[in-house]
Design a protein around this motif. Sequence first.
Motif, PDB file in Angstrom:
ATOM      1  N   VAL A 120       0.832  -1.213   0.000  1.00 31.99           N
ATOM      2  CA  VAL A 120       0.000   0.000   0.000  1.00 31.99           C
ATOM      3  C   VAL A 120       0.863   1.258   0.000  1.00 31.99           C
ATOM      4  CG1 VAL A 120      -1.945  -1.092   1.191  1.00 31.99           C
ATOM      5  CG2 VAL A 120      -0.154   0.057   2.532  1.00 31.99           C
ATOM      6  N   ASN A 121       0.258   2.334  -0.506  1.00 34.36           N
ATOM      7  CA  ASN A 121       0.881   3.661  -0.434  1.00 34.36           C
ATOM      8  C   ASN A 121       0.469   4.328   0.883  1.00 34.36           C
ATOM      9  OD1 ASN A 121      -1.753   4.586  -0.825  1.00 34.36           O
ATOM     10  ND2 ASN A 121      -1.493   4.746  -3.059  1.00 34.36           N
ATOM     11  N   ARG A 122       0.894   5.580   1.021  1.00 34.67           N
ATOM     12  CA  ARG A 122       0.599   6.307   2.258  1.00 34.67           C
ATOM     13  C   ARG A 122      -0.912   6.474   2.483  1.00 34.67           C
ATOM     14  NH1 ARG A 122       3.342   9.548   5.698  1.00 34.67           N
ATOM     15  NH2 ARG A 122       5.293   9.137   4.619  1.00 34.67           N
ATOM     16  N   LYS A 123      -1.666   6.446   1.394  1.00 32.10           N
ATOM     17  CA  LYS A 123      -3.122   6.562   1.522  1.00 32.10           C
ATOM     18  C   LYS A 123      -3.803   5.241   1.895  1.00 32.10           C
ATOM     19  CE  LYS A 123      -3.645  10.536  -1.527  1.00 32.10           C
ATOM     20  NZ  LYS A 123      -4.022  10.983  -2.882  1.00 32.10           N
ATOM     21  N   GLY A 124      -2.991   4.196   2.051  1.00 26.67           N
ATOM     22  CA  GLY A 124      -3.564   2.901   2.422  1.00 26.67           C
ATOM     23  C   GLY A 124      -4.193   2.166   1.258  1.00 26.67           C
ATOM     24  N   GLN A 125      -3.866   2.602   0.038  1.00 33.07           N
ATOM     25  CA  GLN A 125      -4.433   1.971  -1.155  1.00 33.07           C
ATOM     26  C   GLN A 125      -3.416   1.058  -1.834  1.00 33.07           C
ATOM     27  OE1 GLN A 125      -4.606   5.697  -3.021  1.00 33.07           O
ATOM     28  NE2 GLN A 125      -6.738   6.141  -2.488  1.00 33.07           N
ATOM     29  N   ARG A 126      -3.934   0.025  -2.474  1.00 33.82           N
ATOM     30  CA  ARG A 126      -3.065  -0.799  -3.338  1.00 33.82           C
ATOM     31  C   ARG A 126      -2.772  -0.018  -4.611  1.00 33.82           C
ATOM     32  NH1 ARG A 126      -5.380  -6.306  -5.101  1.00 33.82           N
ATOM     33  NH2 ARG A 126      -3.273  -7.079  -5.442  1.00 33.82           N
ATOM     34  N   PHE A 127      -1.628  -0.338  -5.245  1.00 32.21           N
ATOM     35  CA  PHE A 127      -1.275   0.344  -6.497  1.00 32.21           C
ATOM     36  C   PHE A 127      -0.650  -0.626  -7.495  1.00 32.21           C
ATOM     37  CE2 PHE A 127       3.254   0.226  -5.814  1.00 32.21           C
ATOM     38  CZ  PHE A 127       3.321   0.019  -4.449  1.00 32.21           C
ATOM     39  N   VAL A 128      -0.521  -1.901  -7.115  1.00 32.70           N
ATOM     40  CA  VAL A 128       0.230  -2.842  -7.956  1.00 32.70           C
ATOM     41  C   VAL A 128      -0.170  -4.276  -7.611  1.00 32.70           C
ATOM     42  CG1 VAL A 128       2.161  -3.136  -6.323  1.00 32.70           C
ATOM     43  CG2 VAL A 128       2.613  -3.343  -8.784  1.00 32.70           C
ATOM     44  N   ASN A 129       0.025  -5.160  -8.562  1.00 30.71           N
ATOM     45  CA  ASN A 129      -0.006  -6.592  -8.293  1.00 30.71           C
ATOM     46  C   ASN A 129       1.260  -6.899  -7.504  1.00 30.71           C
ATOM     47  OD1 ASN A 129       0.512  -9.341  -8.464  1.00 30.71           O
ATOM     48  ND2 ASN A 129       0.668  -9.376 -10.701  1.00 30.71           N
ATOM     49  N   GLU A 130       1.113  -7.281  -6.246  1.00 25.06           N
ATOM     50  CA  GLU A 130       2.289  -7.486  -5.385  1.00 25.06           C
ATOM     51  C   GLU A 130       3.269  -8.487  -5.978  1.00 25.06           C
ATOM     52  OE1 GLU A 130      -0.811  -7.517  -4.321  1.00 25.06           O
ATOM     53  OE2 GLU A 130      -0.928  -5.883  -2.846  1.00 25.06           O
ATOM     54  N   ALA A 131       2.752  -9.468  -6.743  1.00 22.99           N
ATOM     55  CA  ALA A 131       3.624 -10.513  -7.298  1.00 22.99           C
ATOM     56  C   ALA A 131       4.259 -10.108  -8.622  1.00 22.99           C
ATOM     57  CB  ALA A 131       2.827 -11.806  -7.497  1.00 22.99           C
ATOM     58  N   ALA A 132       4.006  -8.859  -9.058  1.00 19.74           N
ATOM     59  CA  ALA A 132       4.606  -8.397 -10.320  1.00 19.74           C
ATOM     60  C   ALA A 132       6.119  -8.594 -10.261  1.00 19.74           C
ATOM     61  CB  ALA A 132       4.276  -6.923 -10.541  1.00 19.74           C
ATOM     62  N   THR A 133       6.747  -8.672 -11.420  1.00 20.54           N
ATOM     63  CA  THR A 133       8.201  -8.798 -11.423  1.00 20.54           C
ATOM     64  C   THR A 133       8.798  -7.586 -10.715  1.00 20.54           C
ATOM     65  OG1 THR A 133       8.506  -7.600 -13.486  1.00 20.54           O
ATOM     66  CG2 THR A 133       8.101  -9.988 -13.642  1.00 20.54           C
ATOM     67  N   TYR A 134      10.001  -7.772 -10.179  1.00 20.11           N
ATOM     68  CA  TYR A 134      10.626  -6.689  -9.395  1.00 20.11           C
ATOM     69  C   TYR A 134      10.765  -5.393 -10.193  1.00 20.11           C
ATOM     70  CZ  TYR A 134      14.163  -9.943 -11.164  1.00 20.11           C
ATOM     71  OH  TYR A 134      14.858 -10.832 -11.955  1.00 20.11           O
ATOM     72  N   PRO A 135      11.169  -5.433 -11.486  1.00 18.37           N
ATOM     73  CA  PRO A 135      11.238  -4.143 -12.203  1.00 18.37           C
ATOM     74  C   PRO A 135       9.864  -3.505 -12.411  1.00 18.37           C
ATOM     75  CG  PRO A 135      11.809  -5.974 -13.667  1.00 18.37           C
ATOM     76  CD  PRO A 135      11.739  -6.525 -12.287  1.00 18.37           C
ATOM     77  N   ASP A 136       8.834  -4.319 -12.651  1.00 21.37           N
ATOM     78  CA  ASP A 136       7.493  -3.745 -12.831  1.00 21.37           C
ATOM     79  C   ASP A 136       6.947  -3.180 -11.521  1.00 21.37           C
ATOM     80  OD1 ASP A 136       7.446  -4.185 -15.521  1.00 21.37           O
ATOM     81  OD2 ASP A 136       6.312  -6.053 -15.418  1.00 21.37           O
ATOM     82  N   PHE A 137       7.259  -3.835 -10.427  1.00 18.64           N
ATOM     83  CA  PHE A 137       6.845  -3.328  -9.114  1.00 18.64           C
ATOM     84  C   PHE A 137       7.444  -1.933  -8.898  1.00 18.64           C
ATOM     85  CE2 PHE A 137       6.674  -2.769  -4.597  1.00 18.64           C
ATOM     86  CZ  PHE A 137       5.598  -3.518  -4.143  1.00 18.64           C
ATOM     87  N   LEU A 138       8.722  -1.803  -9.249  1.00 19.54           N
ATOM     88  CA  LEU A 138       9.376  -0.514  -9.055  1.00 19.54           C
ATOM     89  C   LEU A 138       8.768   0.568  -9.939  1.00 19.54           C
ATOM     90  CD1 LEU A 138      11.912   0.280  -7.231  1.00 19.54           C
ATOM     91  CD2 LEU A 138      12.774   1.015  -9.461  1.00 19.54           C
ATOM     92  N   LYS A 139       8.481   0.210 -11.190  1.00 23.04           N
ATOM     93  CA  LYS A 139       7.853   1.193 -12.085  1.00 23.04           C
ATOM     94  C   LYS A 139       6.510   1.639 -11.518  1.00 23.04           C
ATOM     95  CE  LYS A 139      10.103  -0.190 -16.396  1.00 23.04           C
ATOM     96  NZ  LYS A 139      10.038  -1.090 -17.549  1.00 23.04           N
ATOM     97  N   ALA A 140       5.751   0.700 -10.960  1.00 22.95           N
ATOM     98  CA  ALA A 140       4.447   1.039 -10.378  1.00 22.95           C
ATOM     99  C   ALA A 140       4.605   1.970  -9.175  1.00 22.95           C
ATOM    100  CB  ALA A 140       3.695  -0.233  -9.976  1.00 22.95           C
TER     101      ALA A 140
END
Length: 564
Positions: A349-369
């Motif tokens: 989650v971000n500071r607002k407590g919301q999801r923003f990504v598929n947690e299992a996304a590849t590490y580079p895609d997680f970072l881009k998100a």
Amino acid sequence: SNHFDEEHDVIVVGSGAGGMTAALCAKAEGLSSLVLEKDLLFGGTSAVSGGGIWIPCNDDIPRVGGSDTYEEALTYLKRLIGNEVPQANIEAYLKNAPEMVRHLGKTFDVKFRSVPKYPDYYADLPGGKPGFRSMEPVEFDASKLGDEFDVQRPSFRGTQLFGRIAMNQVEAHTLFSRGAGWIRLMLGMLLRYWFDFAWRRRTHRDRRQTLGQALTGSLREAMMRKDVPLYLGTGMTGLIHENGRVVGVEATQRGETLRLRARRGVVLACGGFESNPEMREQYLPKPTNVAWTAVPPINHGDGIRAGQALGAGLRHMDQVWGSPTVNKPGAAQQITLFVERGMPGCVAVNRKGQRFVNEAATYPDFLKAMYADDAKGNGTVPCWLIFDATFRFKYPMGIFLPGQIEPDAKLPKDWLDRVYYRADSLDALAQKIGVDASNLASTVSKLNGFAKTGVDTEFGKGNSPIDRYYSDRNVKPNPCLGPIEKAPFYAVRLDAGEIGTKGGLVTDERARVLRNDGSVIDGLYAVGNTAAAVMGPTYAGAGSTLGPAMTFGYVAAKDIARAT
Ligand code: FAD
């Protein structure tokens, strides 16, 4: 002046996998070669890595029951890379990668095997494969290194079973995903390590090397056999050029300046600029911080700067081989999260407590998100990974092993609410970490619903083969989705790190460094993270950084031998 302290045919700067491959291949072409290493240890980031190399059409594929074609691999890469990289470079990679692996095996006994179950990162795209293209180094007996073992950069403890016992990719996959026979496998590994009395008297590091240790160990041992010298503690400070041609390297060694002539060519293989705060500020997306990297503090962009000083072009300087990382107090670099995000029962989650990504996304895609969501003002660099007591007990989490092996009571006392956060309710946890509590509550309750149905209607966690690679296959209906419901609840801060920077010197399909106008700087080659990545904006599969680094090391050596 034209005085030189030494002369060699080829001088390679940097002792990572790309550099050692270039030096070995030059030697096999009948040239004398030398490797310079600034650090007192050899191996670079390559030594602490997973050692995986992404090699489409490798010879091992038929043996493990797969199939691949040049056309499929090209379709896949073109789809991912678009026009960000010249097609000639992509094709040079595809053509030379399997040749490089064959050559290292035959000529130097440096061996790899295909990992049949490791899917391409976008396996569902045209030309993508459900496995086979990622290869891992065959286990290597560290005793063959003799005293050189003591100057090999050791791996991080986190990549080893109980921080000590080396695992290969297949073993790690079985253990982390609790595949068939995982307990037997773990006991077998424990016993083998334990009974190696003679070696354990010398060191706690495992004799049986795997991953990046096997990769750099076997390359270094081949250099010893083939008489390719390595100068440790010898950092390149600049390139020597005459009439537009690079003819040597200036280096410092124990405070002295050395001028080394390279009769045929110089190969820059001295990594990216992870540990250079000024270059990070200048080129990378903000915010950025030198403390967030997962790369040991060894690469400062020296090769990129040296090429730039001769007018070389730069490309993809704003890109990284991204990965979320976590901070472990006292460690020289942060820890990447490759495995843990795919497990069921966690949410990012971000500071607002919301999801923003598929947690299992590849590490580079997680970072881009992370950066994309942060740009919307949601406070996502850093973000938080939240999980419950069940997750904590069963799965590893970067800084700690599963609670069943390493419970909270065994962790340093002062880590609590500083390195990891813990509270009896989600609400109290949200307060501690400064995240919106009511949003977090609804985010978690939504996720708990997805865990029941097995369908993440928001981000599709668990939909793609790579999501499920590291997951708990005993959890149904979706091995990546589980509820967050059992107190205490935990949070760990995820920083925007990387396993390497991606931008660097522009090179052609022969690994030659190019000026901004496209002309060749004679005598100068760049590979690995010193060169702009052939992958451009993407990360095709496990081994997309080391595969090209070594392939273009091989290409550079052949080109130097051919050129007059
Ligand atoms: P390095 O391996 O870092 O080598 C560069 C060397 O140059 C260093 O030893 C450095 O000390 C030396 N040097 C720097 N400046 C100078 C100078 N001025 N003079 C002389 N020497 C100098 N990638 C994959 O493809 N597959 C994986 O499985 C994988 N797993 C990873 C796991 C982790 C935990 C991490 C952190 C990274 C992983 N990576 C992986 C990324 C990969 O390790 C790097 O991208 C790769 O090692 C870069 O290789 P390189 O040769 O460019 O640099």
